[in-house]
Design an enzyme around this catalytic site. Structure first.
Site, PDB file in Angstrom:
ATOM      1  N   SER A  50     -18.900 -16.769  23.612  1.00  0.00           N
ATOM      2  CA  SER A  50     -17.601 -17.115  23.331  1.00  0.00           C
ATOM      3  C   SER A  50     -17.009 -16.871  21.860  1.00  0.00           C
ATOM      4  O   SER A  50     -17.143 -15.634  21.393  1.00  0.00           O
ATOM      5  CB  SER A  50     -17.294 -18.660  23.623  1.00  0.00           C
ATOM      6  OG  SER A  50     -16.025 -19.052  23.681  1.00  0.00           O
ATOM      7  N   ASP A  61     -13.553 -18.306  34.482  1.00  0.00           N
ATOM      8  CA  ASP A  61     -13.659 -18.765  33.105  1.00  0.00           C
ATOM      9  C   ASP A  61     -12.105 -19.512  32.759  1.00  0.00           C
ATOM     10  O   ASP A  61     -11.326 -18.587  32.577  1.00  0.00           O
ATOM     11  CB  ASP A  61     -14.003 -17.929  32.290  1.00  0.00           C
ATOM     12  CG  ASP A  61     -14.183 -18.247  30.870  1.00  0.00           C
ATOM     13  OD1 ASP A  61     -13.275 -19.151  30.269  1.00  0.00           O
ATOM     14  OD2 ASP A  61     -15.288 -17.828  30.276  1.00  0.00           O
ATOM     15  N   HIS A 120     -17.132 -20.567  32.177  1.00  0.00           N
ATOM     16  CA  HIS A 120     -17.570 -20.405  30.762  1.00  0.00           C
ATOM     17  C   HIS A 120     -18.798 -21.058  30.352  1.00  0.00           C
ATOM     18  O   HIS A 120     -19.380 -21.032  29.086  1.00  0.00           O
ATOM     19  CB  HIS A 120     -16.316 -20.823  29.818  1.00  0.00           C
ATOM     20  CG  HIS A 120     -16.155 -20.381  28.497  1.00  0.00           C
ATOM     21  ND1 HIS A 120     -16.003 -18.945  28.249  1.00  0.00           N
ATOM     22  CD2 HIS A 120     -16.564 -20.824  27.210  1.00  0.00           C
ATOM     23  CE1 HIS A 120     -15.947 -18.687  26.811  1.00  0.00           C
ATOM     24  NE2 HIS A 120     -16.343 -19.922  26.250  1.00  0.00           N
TER      25      HIS A 120
END
Length: 282
Positions: A149, A226, A260
C-alpha cells in the site's frame, strides 16, 4: 550509533529481533525489526527491506505476513522499519490516520512543521541501510525492497529514484499514482506544499516515465476485491501503462477475491521472497 535491543525471538532457525535507535534524519527514537536467518551466523547475507502501509508500525509485517520460513530458506536478512517518526509532538500529527503519525509516505517533507522530522525517504534509503550495514552481517552490494500500500509506493519510488541501488522491487497493492488519488493529494500537499512538480518526484507513475536506469524486474500483486482499488486510491493501471510505454518489465497479478489485508499478503509472500531471492542470490 547505539542500538538498543527490544526483543529477540527464535523463528525458523533464525532470530526475529526488534531494535530502537536515535535517528539523525528523523530527530526521534525509531524502532525497526530485523530477521537474521540461520545463514547469517556464518556469513554475510543479502538485505531485503519491507515498507509497511498506513497506520502500521514495525510489528505488523513480522507478526502477520508469515514471511519467516521463506526468508530463512533463502538466507535473507529482512528489515522492517516503522512508517513515520514517533513522539515528535507536532501539532496535528495525530489528528487523522492517513497523515502524520503512521503515515510518513516515504517522502522528505519540505514544509513546516513537518520538515524537521518527516524525512522517511532519506531514512529508508540512506540512514537505515548504513545502520544495518554497520551492525549486521549483510552484504551492502545486495539489497532489494518491497512493501504494501503506502509502503508499496515507498518501495517503487525508492527503486526508481536510485537506479542500481536495489537488485529487485515488488509490491502488494501499492499506491501507484499518488498525485492523482485522495491519500496522495492529502499527504503531498501537507508534506511537500502546493508545487505539484515536487509531488511528481515521489510518484512511481511519473518516475517510471523518466527512469534511466538498469533493468528492473517489478512484481506487483493486487487483490481484485480491494476496497481501496475500487475507491481509486491505488491506480495500478496508470503505472502499468507507463511501464509498458518505457518497456520496463512488470508482472502485475490481479488476484481474484482478495482484499487489502495481511491475509492477502500472507497468501503471496512466498512468491515475493522468491522473486527477490532470484536476484539477491544470483
Amino acid at each position: 550509533m547505539a542500538l538498543k535491543q527490544i526483543s529477540s525471538n527464535k523463528c525458523f532457525g533464525g532470530l526475529q529481533k526488534v531494535f530502537e535507535h536515535d535517528s539523525v534524519e528523523l530527530n526521534c527514537k525509531m524502532k525497526f525489526a530485523v530477521y537474521l536467518p540461520p545463514k547469517a551466523e556464518t556469513g554475510k547475507c543479502p538485505a531485503l527491506y519491507w515498507l509497511s502501509g498506513l497506520t502500521c508500525t514495525e510489528q505488523n509485517f513480522i507478526s502477520k505476513s508469515g514471511y519467516h520460513q521463506s526468508a530463512s530458506e533463502h538466507g535473507l536478512v529482512v528489515i522492517a522499519p516503522d512508517t513515520s517518526p514517533r513522539g515528535c509532538n507536532i501539532k496535528g500529527e495525530d489528528e487523522s490516520w492517513d497523515f502524520g503519525t503512521g503515515a510518513g509516505f516515504y517522502v522528505d517533507a519540505t514544509e513546516d512543521p513537518w520538515k524537521t522530522n518527516y524525512r522517511m525517504y532519506s531514512y529508508v534509503t540512506e540512514e537505515l541501510p548504513q545502520l544495518i550495514n554497520a551492525n549486521f552481517p549483510v552484504d551492502p552490494q545486495r539489497m532489494s525492497i518491497f512493501g504494501h500500500s503506502m509502503g508499496g509506493h515507498g518501495a517503487l519510488i525508492c527503486a526508481l529514484k536510485n537506479p542500481g541501488k536495489y537488485k529487485s522491487v515488488s509490491a502488494f497493492a501499492p499506491i501507484c499514482n499518488p498525485v492523482l488519488c485522495p491519500w496522495g493529494k492529502k499527504a503531498f500537499s501537507g508534506y511537500l506544499g502546493t508545487d505539484q512538480s515536487k509531488w511528481k518526484a515521489y510518484d512511481a507513475t511519473h518516475l517510471v516515465k523518466s527512469y534511466p536506469g538498469s533493468q528492473l524486474d517489478i512484481l506487483i500483486d493486487q487483490g481484485k476485491d480491494d476496497q481501496f482499488l475500487l475507491d481509486g486510491q491505488l491506480l495500478p493501471d496508470n503505472f502499468i501503462a507507463a511501464c509498458t510505454e518505457k518497456k520496463i518489465p512488470v508482472v502485475f497479478r490481479l488476484q481474484e477475491g482478495y482484499d487489502h489485508s495481511y491475509y492477502f499478503i500472507a497468501t503471496f509472500i512466498t512468491d515475493h521472497i522468491r522473486h527477490h531471492a532470484k536476484y539477491l542470490n544470483a
